[in-house]
Design a protein around this motif. Structure first.
Motif, PDB file in Angstrom:
ATOM      1  N   ALA A 112      -2.832  -0.453   6.860  1.00  0.00           N
ATOM      2  CA  ALA A 112      -2.550   0.845   7.474  1.00  0.00           C
ATOM      3  C   ALA A 112      -3.220   0.958   8.846  1.00  0.00           C
ATOM      4  O   ALA A 112      -2.621   1.450   9.807  1.00  0.00           O
ATOM      5  CB  ALA A 112      -3.019   1.968   6.553  1.00  0.00           C
ATOM      6  N   LYS A 113      -4.469   0.496   8.941  1.00  0.00           N
ATOM      7  CA  LYS A 113      -5.190   0.559  10.218  1.00  0.00           C
ATOM      8  C   LYS A 113      -4.574  -0.383  11.245  1.00  0.00           C
ATOM      9  O   LYS A 113      -4.443  -0.043  12.420  1.00  0.00           O
ATOM     10  CB  LYS A 113      -6.660   0.201  10.000  1.00  0.00           C
ATOM     11  CG  LYS A 113      -7.447   1.258   9.227  1.00  0.00           C
ATOM     12  CD  LYS A 113      -8.872   0.785   8.983  1.00  0.00           C
ATOM     13  CE  LYS A 113      -9.645   1.801   8.145  1.00  0.00           C
ATOM     14  NZ  LYS A 113     -11.032   1.333   7.836  1.00  0.00           N
ATOM     15  N   ARG A 171      -2.025   7.111  12.485  1.00  0.00           N
ATOM     16  CA  ARG A 171      -0.825   7.815  12.018  1.00  0.00           C
ATOM     17  C   ARG A 171      -0.658   7.708  10.510  1.00  0.00           C
ATOM     18  O   ARG A 171      -1.203   6.802   9.883  1.00  0.00           O
ATOM     19  CB  ARG A 171       0.414   7.233  12.713  1.00  0.00           C
ATOM     20  CG  ARG A 171       0.507   7.581  14.194  1.00  0.00           C
ATOM     21  CD  ARG A 171       1.645   6.842  14.861  1.00  0.00           C
ATOM     22  NE  ARG A 171       1.365   5.420  14.979  1.00  0.00           N
ATOM     23  CZ  ARG A 171       2.195   4.544  15.531  1.00  0.00           C
ATOM     24  NH1 ARG A 171       3.371   4.953  15.993  1.00  0.00           N
ATOM     25  NH2 ARG A 171       1.871   3.265  15.613  1.00  0.00           N
ATOM     26  N   ASN A 172       0.115   8.614   9.934  1.00  0.00           N
ATOM     27  CA  ASN A 172       0.401   8.599   8.503  1.00  0.00           C
ATOM     28  C   ASN A 172       1.528   7.598   8.223  1.00  0.00           C
ATOM     29  O   ASN A 172       2.654   7.778   8.680  1.00  0.00           O
ATOM     30  CB  ASN A 172       0.805   9.994   8.035  1.00  0.00           C
ATOM     31  CG  ASN A 172       1.045  10.042   6.527  1.00  0.00           C
ATOM     32  OD1 ASN A 172       0.787   9.079   5.815  1.00  0.00           O
ATOM     33  ND2 ASN A 172       1.537  11.179   6.046  1.00  0.00           N
ATOM     34  N   PRO A 173       1.258   6.538   7.447  1.00  0.00           N
ATOM     35  CA  PRO A 173       2.282   5.507   7.210  1.00  0.00           C
ATOM     36  C   PRO A 173       3.388   5.947   6.247  1.00  0.00           C
ATOM     37  O   PRO A 173       4.480   5.365   6.253  1.00  0.00           O
ATOM     38  CB  PRO A 173       1.476   4.349   6.597  1.00  0.00           C
ATOM     39  CG  PRO A 173       0.039   4.679   6.843  1.00  0.00           C
ATOM     40  CD  PRO A 173      -0.038   6.171   6.864  1.00  0.00           C
ATOM     41  N   VAL A 174       3.101   6.922   5.377  1.00  0.00           N
ATOM     42  CA  VAL A 174       4.062   7.304   4.345  1.00  0.00           C
ATOM     43  C   VAL A 174       5.344   7.828   4.993  1.00  0.00           C
ATOM     44  O   VAL A 174       5.320   8.722   5.844  1.00  0.00           O
ATOM     45  CB  VAL A 174       3.461   8.364   3.400  1.00  0.00           C
ATOM     46  CG1 VAL A 174       4.504   8.812   2.368  1.00  0.00           C
ATOM     47  CG2 VAL A 174       2.224   7.816   2.704  1.00  0.00           C
ATOM     48  N   VAL A 183      -0.362   4.783   0.283  1.00  0.00           N
ATOM     49  CA  VAL A 183      -1.501   4.074   0.883  1.00  0.00           C
ATOM     50  C   VAL A 183      -2.644   4.089  -0.128  1.00  0.00           C
ATOM     51  O   VAL A 183      -2.969   5.131  -0.701  1.00  0.00           O
ATOM     52  CB  VAL A 183      -1.962   4.743   2.195  1.00  0.00           C
ATOM     53  CG1 VAL A 183      -3.159   3.987   2.785  1.00  0.00           C
ATOM     54  CG2 VAL A 183      -0.821   4.816   3.199  1.00  0.00           C
ATOM     55  N   LEU A 184      -3.243   2.928  -0.362  1.00  0.00           N
ATOM     56  CA  LEU A 184      -4.312   2.806  -1.355  1.00  0.00           C
ATOM     57  C   LEU A 184      -5.674   3.169  -0.777  1.00  0.00           C
ATOM     58  O   LEU A 184      -5.920   3.028   0.426  1.00  0.00           O
ATOM     59  CB  LEU A 184      -4.371   1.369  -1.885  1.00  0.00           C
ATOM     60  CG  LEU A 184      -3.148   0.886  -2.663  1.00  0.00           C
ATOM     61  CD1 LEU A 184      -3.231  -0.617  -2.876  1.00  0.00           C
ATOM     62  CD2 LEU A 184      -3.038   1.608  -4.001  1.00  0.00           C
ATOM     63  N   ARG A 185      -6.547   3.617  -1.646  1.00  0.00           N
ATOM     64  CA  ARG A 185      -7.936   3.853  -1.250  1.00  0.00           C
ATOM     65  C   ARG A 185      -8.630   2.516  -1.010  1.00  0.00           C
ATOM     66  O   ARG A 185      -8.249   1.490  -1.559  1.00  0.00           O
ATOM     67  CB  ARG A 185      -8.683   4.636  -2.333  1.00  0.00           C
ATOM     68  CG  ARG A 185      -8.239   6.082  -2.466  1.00  0.00           C
ATOM     69  CD  ARG A 185      -9.183   6.860  -3.374  1.00  0.00           C
ATOM     70  NE  ARG A 185      -8.740   8.234  -3.526  1.00  0.00           N
ATOM     71  CZ  ARG A 185      -9.001   9.203  -2.655  1.00  0.00           C
ATOM     72  NH1 ARG A 185      -9.743   8.938  -1.586  1.00  0.00           N
ATOM     73  NH2 ARG A 185      -8.564  10.423  -2.860  1.00  0.00           N
TER      74      ARG A 185
END
Length: 405
Positions: A163-164, A170-173, A189-191
């Protein structure tokens, strides 16, 4: 009464030579401090390793195709690695009474793109059962379902590192990424999970439905791993044994060796505990040597002290002091040196451990048994290395001692 008098004389003598006393205790201070610090490093590393193992999954059993061997400190697959299939995972779940959940998995390093950005990451095809088995937690969005897996949907759940790298802040979802040449919609997105036991980034991963992965992306009919969750911690070994029997029968191995490898969380925990304990013991032994060196320093200082105080010893004997009084005096001096060095070493070791943990974020863990044992050992060192000088002082002939310059 004599003990109190001997102690008073010993303390007076030590305080009258402050620099020599400080130098005599320095070795003990360094030794005790080193033991506490080394054990703190070892115990902290052990707890960090155990926490990583726990984070791998709950009551976890891993089946890997082929034989897994440790080569150059890392696990390597050897032999036939096409022996596991999706049906194997289903069969184990249906036939094993000790297995609660099963998640087949096939992973491959691939190039992933989003707009002008790209990154190489591990793409893992699996099922929704992997979430509880591997202790995964969602930060945003959701995980894919069994229906999406069955209908070969192109959906993806990404780790924090991916994601980074691709989306920055930004929000990937809801966005679309390309894995190889195939487009996938990001639904979750996982923790963050951090690194695993060998330092691999567990957040540099993308999860997609296993059927989609095998048919649309990897073009394979086999899988690399099956992650299994035992019904309880007490059932892990039973589950591993039963899984082996099921797979051997299904693969018709008979007198042939296993074409798969089973690793349970119990085995991993045991191996890592033994390794980290050996590491801690080694560090402690090295640090303990400095305690012995400190004892030699006390021995040297005490012998010098006797040489300088020969006339004083003769005077004490002449006015009625017995051999045991002199023996007691010098043993007390040695014990005071070692005990005071032990106390200062403990304080310094605790301060350094806490400071290092705070400023460097190292996983240091103070050990009360190590603190107590190091102090007792320093006192024992003082007693052992103080007996010879004390006995030598007690054996001095009073007449010869009085003649000493």
């Amino acid at each position: 009464m004599k003990l109190l008098k001997g102690t008073r004389i010993a303390l007076k003598t030590l305080f009258s030579h402050k620099m020599r006393t400080a130098l005599a205790t320095l070795g003990i201070v360094v030794g005790v401090c080193s033991v506490i610090l080394m054990v703190a490093i070892g115990d902290g590393a052990q707890k960090e390793i155990l926490s990583k193992i726990q984070a791998m999954g709950t009551d976890l059993v891993i089946v890997t195709s082929g034989q897994v061997k440790i080569i150059a400190g890392r696990q390597r697959q050897t032999g036939n690695v096409t022996t596991l299939t999706l049906r194997d995972a289903k069969t184990i779940l249906e036939e094993s009474q000790y297995v609660k959940a099963a998640a087949p998995a096939q992973a491959k390093k691939m190039l992933v793109k989003y707009e002008a950005l790209s990154t190489g990451t591990s793409v893992t095809g699996t099922t929704e059962a992997v979430v509880p088995i591997r202790n995964l937690a969602l930060l945003k969005g959701r995980f894919f379902t069994a229906d999406e897996d069955r209908t070969l949907q192109r959906v993806a759940v990404i780790g924090r590192t991916v994601a980074k790298n691709l989306f920055e802040n930004r929000n990937p979802v809801g966005e679309t990424i390309r894995i190889g040449k195939v487009a996938f919609g990001v639904i979750g997105v996982l923790r963050e999970k951090g690194t695993d036991l060998v330092g691999n980034d567990q957040d540099d991963v993308i999860y997609i439905p296993v059927n989609t992965a095998l048919r649309r992306l990897f073009n394979l009919t086999y899988i690399n791993n099956i992650y299994l969750q035992a019904r309880g911690s007490d059932d892990i070994d039973k589950a591993a044994s039963e899984i082996r029997d099921i797979l051997r029968e299904k693969h018709r191995l008979q007198n042939k060796p296993d074409d798969f490898t089973i690793q349970s969380q119990t085995e991993i925990l045991k191996t890592e505990k033994e390794t980290s304990q050996t590491f801690t013991n080694l560090l402690s032994a090295v640090a303990g040597i400095s305690l012995v060196v400190g004892g030699v320093g006390i021995l040297a200082i005490m012998l010098i002290s006797i040489k300088e105080r020969t006339r004083e010893i003769g005077i004490r004997r002449a006015v009625g002091a017995l051999k045991k009084d002199l023996l007691l005096q010098f043993i007390v001096e040695s014990l005071v040196l070692s005990a005071s060095g032990g106390i200062v070493g403990i304080m310094l070791g605790v301060i350094l451990s806490l400071s290092a943990s705070y400023f460097t974020k190292w996983p240091l863990s103070l050990s009360l048994p190590a603190i107590v044992i190091s102090f007792l050992f320093s006192a024992l060192i003082g007693l052992i290395f103080g007996v010879y000088p004390a006995a030598k002082a007690a054996r001095l002939d009073p007449i010869e001692a009085l003649k000493a310059e």
